[in-house]
Design a protein around this motif. Sequence first.
Motif, PDB file in Angstrom:
ATOM      1  N   VAL A  35     -16.707-114.929 -21.785  1.00 43.11           N
ATOM      2  CA  VAL A  35     -17.570-115.334 -21.139  1.00 43.11           C
ATOM      3  C   VAL A  35     -16.777-116.698 -20.611  1.00 43.11           C
ATOM      4  CG1 VAL A  35     -19.410-114.062 -20.678  1.00 43.11           C
ATOM      5  CG2 VAL A  35     -19.887-116.292 -20.925  1.00 43.11           C
ATOM      6  N   PRO A  36     -15.775-116.815 -19.110  1.00 45.09           N
ATOM      7  CA  PRO A  36     -15.406-118.584 -19.308  1.00 45.09           C
ATOM      8  C   PRO A  36     -16.746-119.536 -18.779  1.00 45.09           C
ATOM      9  CG  PRO A  36     -15.577-117.341 -16.917  1.00 45.09           C
ATOM     10  CD  PRO A  36     -16.015-116.162 -17.805  1.00 45.09           C
ATOM     11  N   LEU A  37     -17.036-119.921 -19.938  1.00 36.60           N
ATOM     12  CA  LEU A  37     -17.883-121.145 -19.622  1.00 36.60           C
ATOM     13  C   LEU A  37     -17.121-122.327 -19.757  1.00 36.60           C
ATOM     14  CD1 LEU A  37     -20.423-120.815 -22.347  1.00 36.60           C
ATOM     15  CD2 LEU A  37     -20.639-120.152 -19.624  1.00 36.60           C
ATOM     16  N   GLY A  85     -20.729-106.058 -26.211  1.00 37.44           N
ATOM     17  CA  GLY A  85     -21.476-106.943 -25.408  1.00 37.44           C
ATOM     18  C   GLY A  85     -20.149-107.442 -24.657  1.00 37.44           C
ATOM     19  N   MET A  86     -19.289-108.069 -26.151  1.00 32.26           N
ATOM     20  CA  MET A  86     -18.545-109.010 -25.622  1.00 32.26           C
ATOM     21  C   MET A  86     -17.138-108.177 -25.140  1.00 32.26           C
ATOM     22  SD  MET A  86     -17.125-111.478 -28.602  1.00 32.26           S
ATOM     23  CE  MET A  86     -15.261-111.164 -29.130  1.00 32.26           C
ATOM     24  N   ILE A  87     -17.007-107.092 -25.608  1.00 37.16           N
ATOM     25  CA  ILE A  87     -15.742-106.286 -25.591  1.00 37.16           C
ATOM     26  C   ILE A  87     -16.371-106.145 -23.550  1.00 37.16           C
ATOM     27  CG2 ILE A  87     -14.373-103.782 -25.069  1.00 37.16           C
ATOM     28  CD1 ILE A  87     -15.609-103.836 -28.136  1.00 37.16           C
ATOM     29  N   LEU A  96     -13.903-106.833 -20.438  1.00 42.67           N
ATOM     30  CA  LEU A  96     -12.796-106.876 -19.172  1.00 42.67           C
ATOM     31  C   LEU A  96     -13.987-107.439 -18.178  1.00 42.67           C
ATOM     32  CD1 LEU A  96     -13.454-103.213 -20.929  1.00 42.67           C
ATOM     33  CD2 LEU A  96     -11.388-104.264 -19.892  1.00 42.67           C
ATOM     34  N   VAL A  97     -15.129-107.800 -18.129  1.00 45.08           N
ATOM     35  CA  VAL A  97     -15.732-108.133 -16.577  1.00 45.08           C
ATOM     36  C   VAL A  97     -14.652-109.750 -16.040  1.00 45.08           C
ATOM     37  CG1 VAL A  97     -17.399-109.224 -15.237  1.00 45.08           C
ATOM     38  CG2 VAL A  97     -18.194-105.945 -17.043  1.00 45.08           C
ATOM     39  N   SER A  98     -15.089-109.946 -16.791  1.00 46.53           N
ATOM     40  CA  SER A  98     -14.455-111.404 -17.083  1.00 46.53           C
ATOM     41  C   SER A  98     -12.976-111.593 -16.165  1.00 46.53           C
ATOM     42  CB  SER A  98     -14.486-111.948 -18.182  1.00 46.53           C
ATOM     43  OG  SER A  98     -14.046-113.635 -18.339  1.00 46.53           O
ATOM     44  N   HIS A  99     -11.918-110.380 -17.060  1.00 39.24           N
ATOM     45  CA  HIS A  99     -11.007-110.285 -16.911  1.00 39.24           C
ATOM     46  C   HIS A  99     -10.563-110.042 -15.368  1.00 39.24           C
ATOM     47  CE1 HIS A  99      -6.175-109.776 -17.067  1.00 39.24           C
ATOM     48  NE2 HIS A  99      -6.790-107.600 -16.836  1.00 39.24           N
ATOM     49  N   PHE A 101     -10.766-111.307  -8.669  1.00 32.64           N
ATOM     50  CA  PHE A 101     -11.677-111.187  -7.440  1.00 32.64           C
ATOM     51  C   PHE A 101     -11.997-112.614  -6.931  1.00 32.64           C
ATOM     52  CE2 PHE A 101     -15.607-110.781  -6.124  1.00 32.64           C
ATOM     53  CZ  PHE A 101     -15.262-110.311  -4.404  1.00 32.64           C
ATOM     54  N   LEU A 102     -11.928-113.645  -8.174  1.00 32.08           N
ATOM     55  CA  LEU A 102     -12.629-114.378  -7.734  1.00 32.08           C
ATOM     56  C   LEU A 102     -11.091-115.817  -7.493  1.00 32.08           C
ATOM     57  CD1 LEU A 102     -15.113-115.599 -10.827  1.00 32.08           C
ATOM     58  CD2 LEU A 102     -15.503-114.808  -8.060  1.00 32.08           C
TER      59      LEU A 102
END
Length: 163
Positions: free
Chosen positions: A93-95, A147-149, A153-156, A161-162
């Motif tokens: 995730v992009p922290l 979870g990382m995988i 995908l969600v982060s990508h 979207f953001l």
Amino acid sequence: MRLNQIIITASATWFYSGKVPKAPGTAGSLAALPLGWILVIAGSNTTLLLATAIVFIYGVFVSDSYSKMIGIHDPGEIVIDEVAGQWLCLLAVPLSGSWMDIAWMLLAFVVFRFFDILKPWPISWVDRRVGGGFGIMFDDILAGGFGMILLALVSHFAEGFLK
């Protein structure tokens, strides 16, 4: 209690967070988040990856020692395995030090707990068949990897979207 037993207990239970009476794995995962965040913000994802590897290797020995010390294989209060798995999820995730970090860490927490609790194959196979400290640690590493995988995908897709 001797000093080495105190160190083993504090380590295996991630500074006693695993000693809570209800949902110790959840408590251990939550307790992992602040230090994981600090490692990324003060260092980098590489720093967190290195810390995860260190915790995994140390966790193999300390969880094996703790389970032998109390005479129970993989007792619930051992949560150093959740720390390593939770940190793997944080790598995806992009922290950035922004307020969005809270949302990303909450999502990483939920996703890790999902895989850690449900234990889809091969996590369930490892949980049942691989013993000792390595087995205690490795099923959570697999849950963190799954979870990382998913989080990558969600982060990508969220990145597009953001923007």
